[in-house]
Every structure is written in C-alpha cells, then in structure tokens.
Design a protein around this motif. Structure first.
Motif, PDB file in Angstrom:
ATOM      1  N   THR A  41       1.048  -1.353  -0.022  1.00  0.00           N
ATOM      2  CA  THR A  41      -0.043   0.058  -0.029  1.00  0.00           C
ATOM      3  C   THR A  41       0.938   1.216   0.084  1.00  0.00           C
ATOM      4  O   THR A  41       0.439   2.152  -0.729  1.00  0.00           O
ATOM      5  CB  THR A  41      -1.041   0.080   1.203  1.00  0.00           C
ATOM      6  N   ASN A  42       1.991   1.425   0.679  1.00  0.00           N
ATOM      7  CA  ASN A  42       2.605   2.544   0.882  1.00  0.00           C
ATOM      8  C   ASN A  42       3.405   2.559  -0.496  1.00  0.00           C
ATOM      9  O   ASN A  42       3.893   3.654  -0.832  1.00  0.00           O
ATOM     10  CB  ASN A  42       3.576   2.396   2.067  1.00  0.00           C
ATOM     11  N   SER A  43       3.895   1.517  -1.339  1.00  0.00           N
ATOM     12  CA  SER A  43       4.484   1.732  -2.448  1.00  0.00           C
ATOM     13  C   SER A  43       3.537   2.078  -3.534  1.00  0.00           C
ATOM     14  O   SER A  43       4.049   3.140  -4.280  1.00  0.00           O
ATOM     15  CB  SER A  43       4.873   0.259  -3.100  1.00  0.00           C
ATOM     16  N   VAL A  44       2.434   2.006  -3.550  1.00  0.00           N
ATOM     17  CA  VAL A  44       1.371   2.430  -4.438  1.00  0.00           C
ATOM     18  C   VAL A  44       1.221   3.887  -4.130  1.00  0.00           C
ATOM     19  O   VAL A  44       0.926   4.880  -5.154  1.00  0.00           O
ATOM     20  CB  VAL A  44      -0.123   1.830  -4.347  1.00  0.00           C
ATOM     21  N   LEU A  45       1.226   4.436  -2.817  1.00  0.00           N
ATOM     22  CA  LEU A  45       1.071   5.747  -2.342  1.00  0.00           C
ATOM     23  C   LEU A  45       2.309   6.487  -2.879  1.00  0.00           C
ATOM     24  O   LEU A  45       2.062   7.586  -3.478  1.00  0.00           O
ATOM     25  CB  LEU A  45       0.810   5.902  -0.883  1.00  0.00           C
ATOM     26  N   LEU A  46       3.435   6.135  -2.769  1.00  0.00           N
ATOM     27  CA  LEU A  46       4.628   6.807  -3.224  1.00  0.00           C
ATOM     28  C   LEU A  46       4.612   6.805  -4.639  1.00  0.00           C
ATOM     29  O   LEU A  46       5.078   8.011  -5.302  1.00  0.00           O
ATOM     30  CB  LEU A  46       5.934   6.284  -2.503  1.00  0.00           C
ATOM     31  N   TRP A  47       4.339   5.700  -5.329  1.00  0.00           N
ATOM     32  CA  TRP A  47       4.405   5.663  -6.869  1.00  0.00           C
ATOM     33  C   TRP A  47       3.321   6.890  -7.332  1.00  0.00           C
ATOM     34  O   TRP A  47       3.613   7.539  -8.159  1.00  0.00           O
ATOM     35  CB  TRP A  47       3.886   4.395  -7.477  1.00  0.00           C
ATOM     36  N   THR A  48       2.349   6.809  -6.570  1.00  0.00           N
ATOM     37  CA  THR A  48       1.069   7.747  -6.883  1.00  0.00           C
ATOM     38  C   THR A  48       1.629   9.344  -6.861  1.00  0.00           C
ATOM     39  O   THR A  48       1.446  10.048  -7.877  1.00  0.00           O
ATOM     40  CB  THR A  48      -0.142   7.550  -6.348  1.00  0.00           C
ATOM     41  N   LEU A  49       2.380   9.539  -5.663  1.00  0.00           N
ATOM     42  CA  LEU A  49       2.817  10.767  -5.436  1.00  0.00           C
ATOM     43  C   LEU A  49       3.927  11.377  -6.526  1.00  0.00           C
ATOM     44  O   LEU A  49       3.979  12.274  -7.054  1.00  0.00           O
ATOM     45  CB  LEU A  49       3.283  11.021  -4.078  1.00  0.00           C
TER      46      LEU A  49
END
Length: 149
Positions: A41-49
């Motif tokens: 989930t944090n990978s997805v968030l960082l990738w999105t940002l």
C-alpha cells in the motif's frame, strides 16, 4: 500443576518471558502479512505521488509529510516486519537468534518513532492550516517541511 511450575508462567501463557510455539507462529504469520500489506500500500501511495501528472501534490507541504510517513512505513513493512516475522517463526523450531531479535527490536523502535513524529507533524500542520488560514502558505512552506524532515 505444582506451585513452582505455575510460578514460571505469567498470565499470558509465556514461560519465563518466552512465547509459546503457537503464539510465536501466529505472531510471525501476522507480522509477515502486515509487512506485505504495508509494503504494497505504501509503494502504491509513493508511486502515485511520484507520478503525479499535473504536479498538484508536489507543491503542497503536506504531501511531503505524507510521503515521509509512507516511506517510513514502507521501510517498516519491507525491513522491520520481515525480521520480526523470521525471528518469531524460528521460535517453534527451537532456533534461537538473539541478534536478529535485537536488530528487529531496535529497527522497530526507530521506525515507530519516525512514524509517530511524522503523524505529530501532520497534526500540527493541519492545526496551523485551520488556525492561521490566511497566513498558512507563508508560514508553512515546502522548503521548511523538507528541512524539518
């Protein structure tokens, strides 16, 4: 059970501070699952940002605090949780790895302190945004947030 055998057990079923095999197995499995979820989930968030096409989020100080929290939780999920999970899964096999336990404990404390500090900073940021609505943009800048981090 005799009185001496009962005195070696605490109220949680641990024997002299060592978890039972079933507790260690459950803790190891839960830790591995939560570590994977945290990493994903944090990978997805960082990738999105990072991939923000309109650069809407990159100009906001709060985004850097959210990214800092996501990064610390990502490191916790990819480093701390697997170490702890490995340590706990070795318990039922009677493999004693005290150095692994020490490393996972210290890294867990560091990761937790960073996460808590970032959540506090996010709370202060939101408070200042509400309290000083007209001065917020001059008071809290991206540069100040990056320096704080």
């Amino acid at each position: 059970m005799t009185e001496t055998a009962e005195s070696n057990h605490d109220e949680h079923g641990h024997f002299e501070g060592i978890p039972t095999a079933s507790v260690a197995l459950l803790a190891g499995i839960c830790s591995a699952l939560l570590g994977f979820v945290s990493f994903a989930t944090n990978s997805v968030l960082l990738w999105t940002l990072f991939k923000d096409p309109y650069m809407y989020f990159r100009v906001r100080p709060t985004t850097f605090l959210v990214a800092s929290l996501a990064l610390s939780d990502l490191l916790g999920g990819s480093f701390v949780q697997p170490l702890y999970s490995t340590y706990m899964l070795c318990h039922p096999c009677r493999v004693n790895l005290p150095s692994l336990h020490n490393i996972s404990t210290v890294s867990s404390h560091i990761s937790t302190k960073i996460s808590i500090s970032t959540v506090v900073a996010l709370s202060v940021d939101r408070f200042l945004a509400i309290k000083f609505i007209w001065k917020y943009r001059a008071l809290i800048t991206v540069r100040k947030v990056v320096i704080w981090m």
